[in-house]
Design a protein around this motif. Structure first.
Motif, mmCIF file in Angstrom:
data_model
loop_
_atom_site.group_PDB
_atom_site.id
_atom_site.type_symbol
_atom_site.label_atom_id
_atom_site.label_comp_id
_atom_site.label_asym_id
_atom_site.label_seq_id
_atom_site.Cartn_x
_atom_site.Cartn_y
_atom_site.Cartn_z
ATOM 1 N N PRO A 1 0.626 -1.189 -0.270
ATOM 2 C CA PRO A 1 -0.019 0.077 0.178
ATOM 3 C C PRO A 1 0.665 0.966 0.218
ATOM 4 N N ARG A 2 0.373 2.283 -0.248
ATOM 5 C CA ARG A 2 1.066 4.089 -0.605
ATOM 6 C C ARG A 2 0.363 4.458 0.016
ATOM 7 N N PRO A 3 0.961 5.455 0.770
ATOM 8 C CA PRO A 3 2.246 6.168 0.874
ATOM 9 C C PRO A 3 3.573 4.859 1.979
ATOM 10 N N ARG A 4 4.275 4.395 0.780
ATOM 11 C CA ARG A 4 5.110 3.501 1.686
ATOM 12 C C ARG A 4 5.886 3.984 2.751
ATOM 13 N N ASP A 5 6.023 3.543 3.654
ATOM 14 C CA ASP A 5 7.388 3.620 4.409
ATOM 15 C C ASP A 5 8.562 2.803 4.839
ATOM 16 N N PHE A 6 9.435 2.730 5.601
ATOM 17 C CA PHE A 6 10.535 1.946 5.473
ATOM 18 C C PHE A 6 9.393 0.532 6.425
ATOM 19 N N ALA A 7 9.548 1.015 7.308
ATOM 20 C CA ALA A 7 8.764 0.456 8.604
ATOM 21 C C ALA A 7 7.531 -1.208 7.142
ATOM 22 N N GLN A 8 7.136 -1.454 6.048
ATOM 23 C CA GLN A 8 7.159 -2.050 5.765
ATOM 24 C C GLN A 8 7.769 -2.783 4.910
ATOM 25 N N GLU A 9 9.081 -2.753 4.835
ATOM 26 C CA GLU A 9 10.344 -3.450 5.034
ATOM 27 C C GLU A 9 10.032 -5.213 5.939
ATOM 28 N N ALA A 10 8.930 -4.646 7.310
ATOM 29 C CA ALA A 10 9.265 -6.182 7.629
ATOM 30 C C ALA A 10 7.953 -6.772 7.269
ATOM 31 N N SER A 11 7.610 -6.326 6.703
ATOM 32 C CA SER A 11 6.159 -7.353 5.869
ATOM 33 C C SER A 11 6.527 -7.716 5.538
ATOM 34 N N PRO A 12 5.433 -9.335 5.384
ATOM 35 C CA PRO A 12 5.230 -10.735 3.969
ATOM 36 C C PRO A 12 6.040 -10.237 2.674
ATOM 37 N N ALA A 13 5.343 -9.913 2.650
ATOM 38 C CA ALA A 13 4.766 -9.268 1.025
ATOM 39 C C ALA A 13 6.172 -8.393 0.695
ATOM 40 N N PHE A 14 6.484 -7.240 1.438
ATOM 41 C CA PHE A 14 8.183 -7.243 1.550
ATOM 42 C C PHE A 14 9.583 -7.620 0.809
ATOM 43 N N GLN A 15 8.994 -8.203 1.922
ATOM 44 C CA GLN A 15 10.475 -9.993 2.030
ATOM 45 C C GLN A 15 10.507 -10.909 0.475
ATOM 46 N N ALA A 16 9.224 -10.974 0.227
ATOM 47 C CA ALA A 16 8.363 -12.411 -0.946
ATOM 48 C C ALA A 16 8.957 -11.347 -2.181
ATOM 49 N N ALA A 17 8.554 -10.252 -2.426
ATOM 50 C CA ALA A 17 9.272 -9.794 -3.162
ATOM 51 C C ALA A 17 10.603 -9.533 -3.564
ATOM 52 N N ALA A 18 11.750 -8.992 -2.523
ATOM 53 C CA ALA A 18 12.861 -8.576 -2.550
ATOM 54 C C ALA A 18 13.145 -10.507 -3.030
ATOM 55 N N GLN A 19 12.883 -10.929 -2.205
ATOM 56 C CA GLN A 19 13.035 -12.032 -2.004
ATOM 57 C C GLN A 19 13.671 -12.764 -4.100
ATOM 58 N N ARG A 20 12.051 -12.927 -3.948
ATOM 59 C CA ARG A 20 11.807 -12.761 -5.508
ATOM 60 C C ARG A 20 13.460 -13.085 -6.449
ATOM 61 N N ILE A 21 13.210 -11.192 -6.391
ATOM 62 C CA ILE A 21 14.496 -10.169 -6.840
ATOM 63 C C ILE A 21 15.234 -11.006 -6.844
ATOM 64 N N ARG A 22 15.983 -10.951 -5.734
ATOM 65 C CA ARG A 22 17.243 -11.386 -5.566
ATOM 66 C C ARG A 22 17.632 -12.999 -5.738
ATOM 67 N N ALA A 23 16.989 -13.931 -5.770
ATOM 68 C CA ALA A 23 17.093 -15.430 -6.503
ATOM 69 C C ALA A 23 17.382 -14.699 -7.802
ATOM 70 N N HIS A 24 16.685 -14.034 -8.449
ATOM 71 C CA HIS A 24 16.808 -14.074 -10.333
ATOM 72 C C HIS A 24 18.116 -13.335 -10.298
ATOM 73 N N ILE A 25 19.074 -12.472 -9.746
ATOM 74 C CA ILE A 25 20.180 -11.337 -9.154
ATOM 75 C C ILE A 25 20.885 -12.699 -9.098
ATOM 76 N N PHE A 26 21.304 -13.466 -8.270
ATOM 77 C CA PHE A 26 22.244 -14.397 -8.149
ATOM 78 C C PHE A 26 21.727 -15.519 -8.641
ATOM 79 N N ARG A 27 21.006 -16.303 -9.042
ATOM 80 C CA ARG A 27 20.315 -17.887 -9.630
ATOM 81 C C ARG A 27 21.664 -17.710 -11.464
ATOM 82 N N ARG A 28 22.086 -16.684 -11.651
ATOM 83 C CA ARG A 28 22.556 -17.096 -13.134
ATOM 84 C C ARG A 28 23.449 -16.706 -13.463
#
Ligand SMILES: Nc1ncnc2c1ncn2[C@@H]1O[C@H](COP(=O)(O)OP(=O)(O)OP(=O)(O)O)[C@@H](O)[C@H]1O
Ligand SMILES: [Mg+2]
Lengths: 255, 257
Positions: B223-250
């Motif tokens: 949800p917007r407005p965004r703030d740093f508290a959202q970094e702890a949310s599961p949705a944030f973690q899931a998105a970050a994890q998915r991106i990280r997986a792509h970058i480090f798999r190749r």
């Protein structure tokens, strides 16, 4: 400022004192190496003469210097804006630099007559080359990021040259101007040696012919002062007109 | 709004060899959207931005903005470069207004608008300073003001906070978000930082190492407005994890091959 100038003032004073002392101690003849006090006395004694010769030389120096600025900057811009123009002009420039100006002076005097013009041209020829080189280097030194910024703002080639490259070149141009200022004094004296009826170069020649060594030395000292003065004038102009250019911290603007 | 269609970019090397910086990149960016692009260093992120900005031409495919192929710099796009790239001879105010003056778009209100932007960026009182009198972070803020003053409909940002310390970085990313919600502009934001991308963007485009290709586009449903508290949310973690997986798999897959 005073504190920074102090060491050089002391060094200079010591140098003249040593010179004076050595001449006295070893009894060196005046027409070989006059003492600083004798030089000073002869300059003061002949000051109306000195002044008129100084003004004659100064005129040549300033006109030659001005000519070198007027020619160099557009030339540098043409060279910097096109590799074709650069390829066409650079060899010519190098040729003009390889010709000894002393050799050129008599030819110019015969061609143009014994007036101010050949002296200005010789002064110009001696002074303009380092200015062109410095200005071209400055115009080409603008970092590619700034050029890209210009292109992102839809700047054309002319705008890029005038609004980005030219301001960026200012510190380089002033570096060249300082060299050119000193060289234009050299150029003017070279021209006066060959053909003149006034000026400090002419004075040195005629004085030496009559073994009036103190007067010749006086003229040399005045030439050195002229060079220093011109150099300082260029530095001052840079500080006043382009305060961001002289890398030093800006003079206390808060005051 | 921006249609990147099968874009490839090849650079001819000095020795006759060539570098394929981008290959078959297709992205569609909607008006007002905030898109982040992440990928390893050298994967062609800056190149892609320069293609959108019209500073370089693709060797295959095309970039279209509202249907017209981009053939040069446009007045409705503005770019914040990887380095501040300020004019060393101009004070802060003249740096900010420089593009407007260069494009003959400066009017009577331009200077006031520039002052207002500078004040928002925390640079009030620095209008007459020279760039070398500012810190790196302040210089980058000037560069951002310079881009915003053009009121672009597309703001291209190439790792704008890359050289800043973590504190300034967080503060400035939130300020950027506030500015973006107030103005109808699309932002294409290149970054090395996965969490920065997730925090800011509507969508994150993940690129592969050279030649740069789009390996994934991740929708960020925070949800917007965004703030740093959202970094702890599961949705944030899931998105970050998915991106990280792509970058480090190749690279690992490449090593195995
Ligand atoms: N003008 C150019 N000439 C030749 N090769 C280039 C040029 N510009 C970029 N490249 C090459 O294209 C590739 C992508 O460069 P680019 O600058 O787009 O990477 P990047 O993703 O922005 O990297 P970084 O994150 O380090 O900024 C690199 O391999 C680079 O060597
Ligand atoms: Mg980059």
């Amino acid at each position: 400022m005073i504190r920074r100038a102090l060491p050089s003032v002391i060094a200079l004073a010591a140098f003249f004192a040593l010179w004076e002392g050595a001449c006295l101690a070893f009894g060196i003849r005046e027409f070989l190496l006059p003492r600083p006090s004798v030089i000073l006395a002869s300059v003061i004694g002949a000051w109306p003469l000195m002044l008129s010769h100084t003004l004659a030389t100064l005129t040549t120096v300033l006109l030659g210097f001005a000519a070198s600025i007027i020619v160099s900057l557009p030339l540098a811009m043409a060279i910097a804006s096109s590799t074709t123009i650069a390829a066409a002009i650079y060899p010519l420039l190098v040729v003009t630099q390889s010709i000894p100006k002393v050799a050129l002076a008599p030819i110019l005097i015969i061609a143009l007559g014994a007036n101010e013009a050949p002296r200005i041209i010789v002064t110009f020829l001696v002074a303009f080359f380092p200015l062109v080189v410095a200005a071209v280097a400055g115009l080409l030194a603008a970092p590619p990021e700034l050029i890209e910024l210009g292109r992102a703002c839809r700047a054309g080639r002319m705008q890029e040259l005038l609004r980005i490259r030219l301001p960026f070149a200012v510190p380089f141009v002033f570096g060249g101007l300082k060299v050119a200022a000193a060289l234009s004094v050299v150029g003017a004296v070279v021209a006066e040696f060959v053909g003149a009826d006034a000026g400090l170069g002419y004075l040195i020649q005629t004085s030496m012919a009559f073994f009036r060594t103190p007067l010749a030395f006086g003229a040399v000292v005045i030439l050195a002062l002229l060079g220093i003065l011109l150099f300082q004038a260029v530095s001052l102009a840079e500080r006043l007109l382009f305060p961001w250019s002289s890398g030093a911290e800006r003079p206390a603007l808060a005051a | 709004m921006i249609a990147i269609e099968g874009v490839g970019k090849r650079f001819a090397g000095r020795d006759g060899g060539a570098v394929q910086a981008l290959e078959d990149v297709s992205i569609a960016i909607r008006p007002g959207e905030f898109v982040a692009i992440v990928g390893a260093s050298g994967c062609g992120k800056s190149t892609l931005l320069r293609l959108i900005a019209g500073l370089a031409m693709p060797t295959s495919g095309a970039v279209r903005i509202e249907g017209t192929a981009v053939t040069g710099a446009r007045t409705d796009t503005a770019m914040v470069f990887q380095a501040p790239t300020l004019l060393p001879w101009a004070d802060v105010l003249r740096n900010v207004t420089f593009p407007m003056r260069l494009m003959h778009r400066a009017g009577p209100g331009t200077e006031d608008a520039a002052r207002a932007l500078l004040a928002r960026a925390g640079l009030a009182g620095f209008e007459t300073r020279l760039p070398r009198e500012l810190s790196g972070g302040m210089q980058q803020r000037v560069a951002i003001c310079r881009a915003l003053l053009q009121q672009p409909r597309i703001l291209l940002m190439d790792e704008p906070f890359g050289a800043l310390d973590a504190l300034t970085r967080e503060e400035m990313s939130l300020e950027l978000l506030r500015l973006w919600t107030e103005t109808p502009m699309a932002v294409v934001f290149v970054t090395h930082s996965i969490s920065e991308a997730v925090l800011l963007a509507d969508r994150v485009v993940v690129m592969s190492p050279r030649p740069g290709r789009v390996v994934d586009v991740v929708e960020i449903d925070l949800p917007r407005p965004r703030d740093f508290a959202q970094e702890a949310s599961p949705a944030f973690q899931a998105a970050a994890q998915r991106i990280r997986a792509h970058i480090f798999r190749r690279p690992a897959a490449k090593l195995a091959a």
